[in-house]
Scaffold this motif. Structure first.
Motif, PDB file in Angstrom:
ATOM      1  N   ARG A 167       0.392  -1.561  -0.221  1.00 47.06           N
ATOM      2  CA  ARG A 167      -0.102  -0.069   0.359  1.00 47.06           C
ATOM      3  C   ARG A 167       1.057   1.336  -0.090  1.00 47.06           C
ATOM      4  NH1 ARG A 167      -3.448  -2.820   3.610  1.00 47.06           N
ATOM      5  NH2 ARG A 167      -2.233  -1.616   5.438  1.00 47.06           N
ATOM      6  N   ASP A 168       1.459   1.405   0.922  1.00 44.66           N
ATOM      7  CA  ASP A 168       2.896   2.532   0.992  1.00 44.66           C
ATOM      8  C   ASP A 168       3.374   2.338  -0.387  1.00 44.66           C
ATOM      9  OD1 ASP A 168       1.884   2.570   3.727  1.00 44.66           O
ATOM     10  OD2 ASP A 168       3.665   2.136   4.525  1.00 44.66           O
ATOM     11  N   GLN A 169       4.087   1.704  -1.203  1.00 44.43           N
ATOM     12  CA  GLN A 169       4.482   1.939  -2.374  1.00 44.43           C
ATOM     13  C   GLN A 169       3.862   2.517  -3.542  1.00 44.43           C
ATOM     14  OE1 GLN A 169       6.263  -2.151  -3.118  1.00 44.43           O
ATOM     15  NE2 GLN A 169       8.191  -1.706  -3.434  1.00 44.43           N
ATOM     16  N   ALA A 170       1.916   2.195  -3.141  1.00 42.22           N
ATOM     17  CA  ALA A 170       1.404   3.019  -4.396  1.00 42.22           C
ATOM     18  C   ALA A 170       1.254   4.581  -4.047  1.00 42.22           C
ATOM     19  CB  ALA A 170      -0.263   1.983  -3.950  1.00 42.22           C
ATOM     20  N   ARG A 171       1.485   4.808  -2.839  1.00 40.80           N
ATOM     21  CA  ARG A 171       1.241   5.426  -2.450  1.00 40.80           C
ATOM     22  C   ARG A 171       2.120   6.594  -2.557  1.00 40.80           C
ATOM     23  NH1 ARG A 171       0.311   5.063   4.473  1.00 40.80           N
ATOM     24  NH2 ARG A 171      -0.311   7.445   4.163  1.00 40.80           N
ATOM     25  N   TRP A 172       3.606   5.981  -2.713  1.00 44.85           N
ATOM     26  CA  TRP A 172       5.057   6.910  -3.083  1.00 44.85           C
ATOM     27  C   TRP A 172       4.605   7.088  -4.673  1.00 44.85           C
ATOM     28  CZ3 TRP A 172       7.872   2.613  -0.095  1.00 44.85           C
ATOM     29  CH2 TRP A 172       7.813   2.788   1.786  1.00 44.85           C
ATOM     30  N   ALA A 173       4.209   5.838  -5.346  1.00 47.94           N
ATOM     31  CA  ALA A 173       3.930   6.342  -6.406  1.00 47.94           C
ATOM     32  C   ALA A 173       2.767   7.271  -7.216  1.00 47.94           C
ATOM     33  CB  ALA A 173       3.731   4.574  -6.990  1.00 47.94           C
ATOM     34  N   GLY A 224      14.813  15.155  -1.326  1.00 45.58           N
ATOM     35  CA  GLY A 224      15.316  14.803  -2.215  1.00 45.58           C
ATOM     36  C   GLY A 224      16.588  14.300  -1.498  1.00 45.58           C
ATOM     37  N   TRP A 225      16.383  13.370  -0.239  1.00 40.91           N
ATOM     38  CA  TRP A 225      17.074  12.867   0.115  1.00 40.91           C
ATOM     39  C   TRP A 225      17.640  11.499  -0.022  1.00 40.91           C
ATOM     40  CZ3 TRP A 225      14.539   8.529   3.756  1.00 40.91           C
ATOM     41  CH2 TRP A 225      15.944   7.747   4.717  1.00 40.91           C
ATOM     42  N   THR A 226      17.777  11.366  -1.152  1.00 48.99           N
ATOM     43  CA  THR A 226      18.565  10.316  -2.005  1.00 48.99           C
ATOM     44  C   THR A 226      19.523  10.078  -2.243  1.00 48.99           C
ATOM     45  OG1 THR A 226      18.716  11.537  -4.622  1.00 48.99           O
ATOM     46  CG2 THR A 226      16.741  10.637  -3.813  1.00 48.99           C
ATOM     47  N   ARG A 227      20.566  10.318  -1.512  1.00 46.95           N
ATOM     48  CA  ARG A 227      21.917  10.364  -1.161  1.00 46.95           C
ATOM     49  C   ARG A 227      21.588  10.712   0.292  1.00 46.95           C
ATOM     50  NH1 ARG A 227      25.349  10.758  -5.603  1.00 46.95           N
ATOM     51  NH2 ARG A 227      24.353  11.476  -7.314  1.00 46.95           N
ATOM     52  N   ALA A 228      23.094   9.389   0.611  1.00 45.93           N
ATOM     53  CA  ALA A 228      23.576   9.536   1.994  1.00 45.93           C
ATOM     54  C   ALA A 228      24.697  10.794   2.000  1.00 45.93           C
ATOM     55  CB  ALA A 228      24.191   8.096   1.724  1.00 45.93           C
ATOM     56  N   ALA A 229      24.337  11.716   3.145  1.00 49.15           N
ATOM     57  CA  ALA A 229      25.336  12.358   3.740  1.00 49.15           C
ATOM     58  C   ALA A 229      26.689  11.582   4.053  1.00 49.15           C
ATOM     59  CB  ALA A 229      24.594  13.465   5.141  1.00 49.15           C
ATOM     60  N   ALA A 230      27.432  12.287   3.285  1.00 48.77           N
ATOM     61  CA  ALA A 230      29.108  11.518   2.710  1.00 48.77           C
ATOM     62  C   ALA A 230      30.151  12.577   4.172  1.00 48.77           C
ATOM     63  CB  ALA A 230      29.491  11.854   1.201  1.00 48.77           C
ATOM     64  N   ILE A 278       7.053  10.162  -6.064  1.00 48.75           N
ATOM     65  CA  ILE A 278       7.982   9.976  -5.214  1.00 48.75           C
ATOM     66  C   ILE A 278       8.654   9.033  -5.648  1.00 48.75           C
ATOM     67  CG2 ILE A 278       9.399   9.436  -2.961  1.00 48.75           C
ATOM     68  CD1 ILE A 278       7.310  11.621  -1.997  1.00 48.75           C
ATOM     69  N   GLU A 279      10.044   8.016  -5.562  1.00 45.80           N
ATOM     70  CA  GLU A 279      10.953   7.563  -6.068  1.00 45.80           C
ATOM     71  C   GLU A 279      11.586   6.604  -5.254  1.00 45.80           C
ATOM     72  OE1 GLU A 279      12.385   4.934  -9.584  1.00 45.80           O
ATOM     73  OE2 GLU A 279      11.236   6.806  -9.988  1.00 45.80           O
ATOM     74  N   VAL A 280      11.102   5.688  -4.387  1.00 48.84           N
ATOM     75  CA  VAL A 280      11.589   4.432  -3.680  1.00 48.84           C
ATOM     76  C   VAL A 280      11.563   3.674  -3.726  1.00 48.84           C
ATOM     77  CG1 VAL A 280      10.949   3.280  -1.430  1.00 48.84           C
ATOM     78  CG2 VAL A 280       9.757   5.934  -1.746  1.00 48.84           C
ATOM     79  N   PRO A 281      12.982   2.883  -4.149  1.00 49.84           N
ATOM     80  CA  PRO A 281      13.393   1.595  -4.566  1.00 49.84           C
ATOM     81  C   PRO A 281      12.393   0.431  -3.928  1.00 49.84           C
ATOM     82  CG  PRO A 281      14.971   2.702  -3.553  1.00 49.84           C
ATOM     83  CD  PRO A 281      14.318   3.480  -2.995  1.00 49.84           C
ATOM     84  N   GLN A 304       8.647  12.262   3.832  1.00 53.24           N
ATOM     85  CA  GLN A 304       9.384  13.635   3.579  1.00 53.24           C
ATOM     86  C   GLN A 304      11.208  13.834   3.321  1.00 53.24           C
ATOM     87  OE1 GLN A 304       7.704  16.384   4.394  1.00 53.24           O
ATOM     88  NE2 GLN A 304       9.378  17.276   4.000  1.00 53.24           N
ATOM     89  N   ALA A 305      11.344  12.774   3.622  1.00 58.38           N
ATOM     90  CA  ALA A 305      12.995  12.430   3.758  1.00 58.38           C
ATOM     91  C   ALA A 305      13.115  12.598   2.156  1.00 58.38           C
ATOM     92  CB  ALA A 305      13.481  11.721   4.714  1.00 58.38           C
ATOM     93  N   ALA A 306      12.435  11.172   1.693  1.00 52.60           N
ATOM     94  CA  ALA A 306      12.499  10.478   0.339  1.00 52.60           C
ATOM     95  C   ALA A 306      12.279  12.481  -0.594  1.00 52.60           C
ATOM     96  CB  ALA A 306      12.198   9.710   0.147  1.00 52.60           C
ATOM     97  N   ARG A 307      11.054  12.440  -0.336  1.00 49.86           N
ATOM     98  CA  ARG A 307      10.459  13.637  -1.185  1.00 49.86           C
ATOM     99  C   ARG A 307      11.303  15.120  -1.049  1.00 49.86           C
ATOM    100  NH1 ARG A 307       4.917  15.171  -1.937  1.00 49.86           N
ATOM    101  NH2 ARG A 307       4.297  14.230   0.379  1.00 49.86           N
TER     102      ARG A 307
END
Ligand code: C2E
Ligand code: MG
Ligand code: MG
Ligand code: MG
Length: 278
Positions: A98-104, A272-278, A108-111, A267-270
């Motif tokens: 269900r959550d994957q459907a909500r992200w879609a 732009g938290w697609t990258r780990a803070a290096a 929001i791109e969630v792997p 929220q984090a994914a939205r």
């Protein structure tokens, strides 16, 4: 003698209190399933080379009416004893879908999301039918299985189920690797997509040459057999740097993020938290 007696009473009182509290938790847990108190939190996994968000682990939490959010160590054993661990796994999987459907829907791109699968569930002869009913999209879900699942009897049901799971496009991952006594080569013959190295091995690597050597050889063997590795318990950036240097593919741990409820994760994914803070 009086002391002994007091002590005896003390013990029985304690034991009684424990039995009552256990019974109460068991009753609460069954009610909690009915009342939808079990929720799914998400922890990100990042690619060690690109720092991109590459995977997510779904972790169950009990939103207890009086005690607040409880981690699995407070209730999973009881759920197993009550024979509802598989039910809980099913609840988590359905929530994830269900959550994957909500992200879609939100764009929001969630792997791929990994869910933990209890031994009981993997032994269930109806597992495959119940999975088919969910019409899971290929390559969007992976199953984390602890190594002990592969050690017990009913090997044929387990092997059959694994085969079918793979056909459904669901990845297989070995969870908590390094805590049991299974041979790594034997496990890798099952052709899992990923091997998750337990945090008990990962956490000491900065200070212990033994664990460091062990983690290095696990990664080397996995790699030579074409299996990806995930380091669990990456608590600091020093850990991240070292497991990256040892050749680990994916990183998961507090250094990047703790498990988060749906809203916080989204929220984090939205943002732009697609990258780990290096
Ligand atoms: P696990 O599958 O090995 O999950 C990783 C655990 O490590 C999670 O604990 C996570 O919060 C914790 N963790 C992540 N990063 C770090 C870190 O950097 N340092 C430390 N110290 N810990 C870290 P959690 O959420 O309490 O879950 C505990 C275990 O409960 C899981 O271990 C898994 O075996 C089980 N579990 C969780 N959800 C489910 C579920 O839906 N079904 C089943 N059957 N088991 C579940
Ligand atoms: Mg896991
Ligand atoms: Mg694990
Ligand atoms: Mg673990």
């Amino acid at each position: 003698k009086a002391m002994g007696r007091n002590r005896y009473e003390f013990f029985t009182q304690n034991l009684q209190a424990e039995i009552i509290s256990h019974k109460r938790t068991a009753d609460d847990l069954l009610a909690g399933i009915e009342n939808h108190e079990f929720v799914t939190w998400y922890q990100p996994q990042f690619d060690a080379q690109t720092n991109l968000l590459t995977g997510v682990e779904a972790l169950v939490r009990w939103n207890h009416p009086h005690l607040g959010i409880l981690a699995p160590d407070r209730f999973l054993k009881i759920a197993e004893d009550l024979n509802v661990a598989a039910t809980m796994d099913q609840i988590v999987l359905e929530t994830v879908l269900r959550d994957q459907a909500r992200w879609a829907e939100m764009g929001i791109e969630v792997p791929r999301v990994s869910v933990n699968v209890s031994s009981r569930r993997l032994h269930d002869e109806n597992l495959i039918d119940s999975l088919k009913a969910l019409q899971i999209r290929r390559n969007r879900i992976s199953f984390e299985l602890v190594e002990s699942i592969f050690l017990d009897e009913h090997e044929d049901i387990v092997a059959g189920n694994l085969e079918e799971i793979r056909k459904l496009g669901i990845d297989i991952e070995i969870d908590d690797f390094g805590t049991g006594h299974t041979s790594i080569v034997g496990l890798l013959k099952l052709k899992p997509q990923r091997l998750k190295i337990d945090r008990q091995l990962v956490m000491p690597i900065l200070h212990s040459p033994q664990e460091r050597a062990l983690v290095r050889s696990i990664i080397d063997i996995a790699r030579s057999l074409g299996v990806e590795t995930v380091a669990e318990g990456v608590e600091t950036m020093q850990h991240a740097a070292l497991v990256r240097e040892l050749g680990c593919d994916l990183l998961q741990g507090y250094a990047f993020a703790r498990p988060l409820p749906f809203a916080d994760f989204t929220q984090a994914a939205r943002s732009g938290w697609t990258r780990a803070a290096a």
